[in-house]
Design a protein around this motif. Structure first.
Motif, PDB file in Angstrom:
ATOM      1  N   THR A 176     121.170  23.560  -5.909  1.00 27.00           N
ATOM      2  CA  THR A 176     121.159  22.793  -7.067  1.00 27.00           C
ATOM      3  C   THR A 176     120.877  21.097  -6.687  1.00 27.00           C
ATOM      4  N   ALA A 177     121.268  20.820  -5.276  1.00 27.57           N
ATOM      5  CA  ALA A 177     121.042  19.758  -4.874  1.00 27.57           C
ATOM      6  C   ALA A 177     120.622  19.728  -3.374  1.00 27.57           C
ATOM      7  N   ARG A 178     119.377  20.192  -3.326  1.00 30.68           N
ATOM      8  CA  ARG A 178     118.994  20.089  -2.019  1.00 30.68           C
ATOM      9  C   ARG A 178     118.554  18.953  -1.174  1.00 30.68           C
ATOM     10  N   VAL A 179     118.914  18.839  -0.061  1.00 28.16           N
ATOM     11  CA  VAL A 179     118.519  17.557   0.961  1.00 28.16           C
ATOM     12  C   VAL A 179     117.320  18.280   1.703  1.00 28.16           C
ATOM     13  N   LYS A 180     116.154  17.459   1.487  1.00 28.79           N
ATOM     14  CA  LYS A 180     114.868  17.673   1.953  1.00 28.79           C
ATOM     15  C   LYS A 180     114.471  16.710   2.658  1.00 28.79           C
ATOM     16  N   ARG A 181     113.873  16.808   4.108  1.00 31.51           N
ATOM     17  CA  ARG A 181     113.607  16.242   5.053  1.00 31.51           C
ATOM     18  C   ARG A 181     112.435  16.755   5.903  1.00 31.51           C
ATOM     19  N   ILE A 182     111.549  15.876   6.199  1.00 30.07           N
ATOM     20  CA  ILE A 182     110.469  16.205   6.922  1.00 30.07           C
ATOM     21  C   ILE A 182     110.804  16.387   8.205  1.00 30.07           C
ATOM     22  N   TYR A 194     113.359  15.361  13.190  1.00 28.67           N
ATOM     23  CA  TYR A 194     113.148  15.282  11.964  1.00 28.67           C
ATOM     24  C   TYR A 194     112.607  13.907  11.804  1.00 28.67           C
ATOM     25  N   LEU A 195     111.756  13.868  10.716  1.00 29.82           N
ATOM     26  CA  LEU A 195     110.914  12.490  10.502  1.00 29.82           C
ATOM     27  C   LEU A 195     111.476  11.612   9.549  1.00 29.82           C
ATOM     28  N   THR A 196     112.263  12.267   8.594  1.00 32.81           N
ATOM     29  CA  THR A 196     112.897  11.341   7.402  1.00 32.81           C
ATOM     30  C   THR A 196     114.502  11.785   7.287  1.00 32.81           C
ATOM     31  N   ALA A 197     115.135  10.873   6.750  1.00 27.86           N
ATOM     32  CA  ALA A 197     116.587  10.992   6.889  1.00 27.86           C
ATOM     33  C   ALA A 197     117.151  11.730   5.757  1.00 27.86           C
ATOM     34  N   GLY A 198     116.543  12.082   4.819  1.00 26.53           N
ATOM     35  CA  GLY A 198     117.118  13.170   3.756  1.00 26.53           C
ATOM     36  C   GLY A 198     117.820  12.146   2.754  1.00 26.53           C
ATOM     37  N   GLU A 199     117.666  11.108   2.662  1.00 32.11           N
ATOM     38  CA  GLU A 199     118.061  10.345   1.417  1.00 32.11           C
ATOM     39  C   GLU A 199     117.158  10.638   0.026  1.00 32.11           C
ATOM     40  N   SER A 200     115.986  10.909   0.384  1.00 32.01           N
ATOM     41  CA  SER A 200     114.882  11.024  -0.482  1.00 32.01           C
ATOM     42  C   SER A 200     114.533  12.332  -0.645  1.00 32.01           C
ATOM     43  N   THR A 201     114.070  13.109  -1.884  1.00 32.75           N
ATOM     44  CA  THR A 201     113.342  14.198  -1.782  1.00 32.75           C
ATOM     45  C   THR A 201     111.957  14.108  -1.308  1.00 32.75           C
ATOM     46  N   PRO A 419     116.342  24.980  12.273  1.00 29.07           N
ATOM     47  CA  PRO A 419     117.671  24.922  12.473  1.00 29.07           C
ATOM     48  C   PRO A 419     118.130  24.809  11.147  1.00 29.07           C
ATOM     49  N   GLN A 420     117.308  24.956   9.912  1.00 27.95           N
ATOM     50  CA  GLN A 420     117.870  24.819   8.576  1.00 27.95           C
ATOM     51  C   GLN A 420     116.625  25.620   7.821  1.00 27.95           C
ATOM     52  N   ASP A 421     116.858  25.770   6.503  1.00 31.47           N
ATOM     53  CA  ASP A 421     115.847  26.201   5.662  1.00 31.47           C
ATOM     54  C   ASP A 421     114.547  25.363   5.582  1.00 31.47           C
ATOM     55  N   GLY A 422     113.422  26.256   5.603  1.00 29.98           N
ATOM     56  CA  GLY A 422     112.236  25.662   5.653  1.00 29.98           C
ATOM     57  C   GLY A 422     111.246  26.048   4.539  1.00 29.98           C
ATOM     58  N   THR A 423     110.388  24.967   4.059  1.00 31.67           N
ATOM     59  CA  THR A 423     109.272  25.501   3.083  1.00 31.67           C
ATOM     60  C   THR A 423     108.217  24.440   3.481  1.00 31.67           C
ATOM     61  N   ASP A 424     106.947  24.700   2.921  1.00 25.88           N
ATOM     62  CA  ASP A 424     106.035  23.778   2.946  1.00 25.88           C
ATOM     63  C   ASP A 424     105.240  23.541   4.166  1.00 25.88           C
ATOM     64  N   ALA A 425     105.217  24.433   5.191  1.00 25.46           N
ATOM     65  CA  ALA A 425     104.674  24.353   6.354  1.00 25.46           C
ATOM     66  C   ALA A 425     103.120  23.901   6.356  1.00 25.46           C
ATOM     67  N   ASP A 426     102.942  23.350   7.401  1.00 21.26           N
ATOM     68  CA  ASP A 426     101.508  22.849   7.682  1.00 21.26           C
ATOM     69  C   ASP A 426     101.355  22.905   9.079  1.00 21.26           C
TER      70      ASP A 426
ATOM     71  N   ARG B 126     114.629  20.605  -8.749  1.00 23.14           N
ATOM     72  CA  ARG B 126     116.080  20.327  -8.823  1.00 23.14           C
ATOM     73  C   ARG B 126     116.791  21.179  -9.921  1.00 23.14           C
ATOM     74  N   PRO B 127     116.953  22.597  -9.802  1.00 26.08           N
ATOM     75  CA  PRO B 127     117.371  23.562 -10.653  1.00 26.08           C
ATOM     76  C   PRO B 127     118.738  23.261 -10.894  1.00 26.08           C
ATOM     77  N   VAL B 128     119.137  23.430 -11.962  1.00 32.19           N
ATOM     78  CA  VAL B 128     120.810  23.486 -12.604  1.00 32.19           C
ATOM     79  C   VAL B 128     121.161  24.794 -12.393  1.00 32.19           C
ATOM     80  N   ALA B 129     120.621  25.873 -12.387  1.00 34.85           N
ATOM     81  CA  ALA B 129     121.046  27.336 -12.382  1.00 34.85           C
ATOM     82  C   ALA B 129     120.267  28.065 -11.224  1.00 34.85           C
ATOM     83  N   THR B 130     121.048  28.550 -10.681  1.00 32.68           N
ATOM     84  CA  THR B 130     120.330  29.562  -9.459  1.00 32.68           C
ATOM     85  C   THR B 130     120.516  30.961  -9.909  1.00 32.68           C
ATOM     86  N   GLY B 131     119.763  31.591  -9.101  1.00 30.71           N
ATOM     87  CA  GLY B 131     119.628  33.575  -9.094  1.00 30.71           C
ATOM     88  C   GLY B 131     118.294  33.684  -9.856  1.00 30.71           C
ATOM     89  N   ALA B 132     117.787  34.770  -9.525  1.00 33.19           N
ATOM     90  CA  ALA B 132     116.654  35.279 -10.049  1.00 33.19           C
ATOM     91  C   ALA B 132     116.725  36.117 -11.488  1.00 33.19           C
TER      92      ALA B 132
END
Lengths: 436, 149
Positions: A176-182, A194-201, A419-426, B126-132
């Motif tokens: 519910t509050a993911r930190v996302k970095r390039i 890492y190319l971005t610091a994580g302060e912005s999604t 090292p962390q979870d990953g999405t949106d690979a190119d 920005r989900p507020v609830a998790t789980g499928a």
């Protein structure tokens, strides 16, 4: 020249496109440790150790494609330096290997390394390819990727894919509050940064064709924007005027244009602009969400998804927006299409209920098939080989994500360690080709 | 945040707001939001499936939100659209914008100047609830009116 080996490969691999499951039998290739004429200390360990590590990288690269089965470097016969260019073929013929990568590592007087590698057809004893590199010791891994690329290209007829980078979104923290970095790494997961610091999604990093820039989406206090990041200087700048809700950017194959989606008044359409963000031109106008555009490798056409008919389906249009045609007609949704660098296929995300899977189909909409099987696999990106894909997989219970690679030839997807979870690979183009 | 102080401030504000009058600019954002939520019923409305249609409950909430925003023209609001995680990332950004736009249109029709409203789509980021589960997805298909002051 290599007719017998090629014949063998075609017999093993040349199954028709419609009948790809299960995976074709891989060709076995031996990758013993690379010997050194004189064991010499370097900043990266001694030359014998580097020779073993190079063989490990080559074997891991070749084994990751689904096309080749590797023997070694563990558990195969190690040979001495003089044998690098003249293998004892009768000994290799006693193994399952049909091909052999040999070579050597030698320290030079200027503190650099010579890395040489050779590809042999074990059956005929013919040399199929040779490569030589002079590299600083820390760059031995790059030489190994190039050796693997040479062997892969020669044995499969595909374009090389290992001396490449993967950009992606590194994710951490609660769902519910993911930190996302390039982040960017070599295609085997090494050299991660890492190319971005994580302060912005941040979302959807995509390489320019030469691999020197990335375009991505960022959420800021003032809204969202598309950013162009120069990898050498690490400087980012916004591409479009503030206030635009633009996303899903991709470069054209010549790197001179960007195609993206922009939402306004409840309607998302496809737009194209210069690579500097100027000259924004609208390409679609239908009510609904048109998104995820991707150019064909010749730059003449664009594939995208649209829900103009109800659910998401795939459409192809000319690069100027004319002649929009639906190409997908399955009884499910199709999303995030990406045109293969070979031009022959479009990869996409297939949506059936809550399930997402990676599929491919021809640009005409025929020969559709699914190539992954999990709860949620999405966001495919092609390797330059035109046969391998990277995508991200979500775990249903935890919501955590990881990057995977797979071959459209079939076989299990492989997790790419990050090292962390990953999405949106190119996946970038091969660096040597891209810089020509 | 100190709950008792917020409650005390809220009581004072509710009394004051019996008559339409501009809110003092220096109010704590949490107090402002609490007052907005108390007056509107909720800062969040929900959607079905991939839809951006406003049901009766959503319209009632938005009508109350519009009443509060009209009385507080100095407060800017960010209309933030969200989607559940069942669709792809780049489609969800479109869905979030479509929902936020439907809410923005409703508020403008209810008399809010367009310049008082910003629009953001968070897609499924920005989900507020998790789980499928359908229960979790339903909570994530939402538009939140975020006060910016």
């Amino acid at each position: 020249m290599m007719a017998r080996l090629l014949f063998w490969l075609i017999a093993a691999l040349g199954t028709p496109a419609a009948a790809q499951v299960p995976a074709p039998e891989p060709v076995t290739i031996a990758v013993p440790p690379l010997p050194t004429p004189t064991v010499t200390r370097t900043a990266e360990g001694d030359t014998a150790t580097i020779g073993r590590r190079i063989a490990e990288v080559i074997a891991a690269d070749l084994g990751s494609t689904g096309r080749l089965r590797t023997l070694g470097p563990d558990g195969v016969r190690a040979y001495a330096f003089p044998e690098a260019t003249g293998p004892q073929f009768h000994l290799w013929r006693a193994t399952a290997a049909k091909a052999l990568v040999s070579g050597f590592v030698e320290a030079r007087s200027d503190k650099r390394l010579t890395v040489a590698c050779y590809l042999f057809d074990v059956t005929t004893g013919r040399e199929l390819a040779r490569q030589g590199f002079v590299v600083a010791p820390p760059d031995w891994r790059r030489a190994a990727h190039r050796c693997a690329d040479s062997a892969y290209a020669k044995l499969t007829g595909n374009r090389a894919l290992f001396d490449t980078s993967i950009a992606y979104v590194a994710e951490s923290g609660p769902i519910t509050a993911r930190v996302k970095r390039i982040a960017v790494m070599d295609s085997d997961g090494s050299n991660h940064r890492y190319l971005t610091a994580g302060e912005s999604t941040v979302l959807t990093p995509r390489f320019a064709p030469r691999g020197d820039r990335l375009v991505y989406m960022v959420f800021t206090a003032g809204g969202t924007s598309l950013q162009l990041l120069d990898l050498a200087s690490q400087q980012s700048r916004a591409l479009l005027p503030g206030g635009a809700i633009a996303f899903a950017p991709r470069f054209s194959p010549d790197g001179r244009k960007l195609v993206f989606a922009m939402a306004s008044a409840g309607n998302t359409d496809i737009y194209v602009a210069g690579a500097d963000g100027g000259g924004v031109t609208r390409l679609t106008t239908m009510p609904g969400i048109d998104t995820s555009p991707s150019f064909s490798p010749d730059g003449l056409k664009i594939v995208f998804e649209s829900d103009r008919s109800g659910g998401q389906q795939l459409y192809v249009m000319n690069a100027d927006g004319s002649d929009q045609r639906r190409i997908s007609f399955g009884n499910w949704r199709y999303a995030s299409p990406v045109w293969s660098p070979r031009g022959d296929l479009i990869a996409f995300t297939r949506i059936t209920g809550p399930n997402l899977a990676i599929g491919v189909l021809s640009p005409a909409g025929t020969d559709e098939r699914v190539v992954t099987n999990a709860w949620q696999d999405e966001g495919p990106s092609w390797a330059s080989s035109g046969e391998n894909l990277v995508f991200h997989r979500t775990d249903p219970a935890s919501g955590r994500t990881a990057l995977y690679t797979t071959s459209i030839q079939g076989g299990a997807a492989r997790r790419l360690a990050t090292p962390q979870d990953g999405t949106d690979a190119d996946w970038s183009a091969v660096e040597e080709e891209a810089r020509r | 945040m100190n709950g008792r102080i917020v409650m005390a401030a809220l009581a004072a504000l509710l009394t004051a707001a019996a008559q339409p009058m501009p809110m003092p600019v220096a109010v704590d954002p949490a107090v402002l939001r609490a007052e907005f939520v108390a007056r509107s019923g909720s800062d969040t409305i929900f959607f079905a499936g991939d839809s951006h249609g406003l049901d009766q409950a959503a319209r009632a909430t938005l009508t109350a939100q519009a009443r509060w925003l009209r009385m507080n023209p100095q407060v800017r609001a960010s209309i933030e659209g969200h989607a559940d995680p069942r669709r792809t990332r780049e489609y969800s950004l479109g869905v979030g914008e479509r929902r936020a736009n439907a809410v923005r249109d409703y508020l403008i029709a209810a008399g809010i100047p367009p310049g008082q409203l910003d629009l953001v789509s968070w897609g499924k980021e920005r989900p507020v609830a998790t789980g499928a589960s359908e229960g979790a997805w339903a909570l994530n298909r939402r538009v939140v009116t975020v006060l910016k002051r």
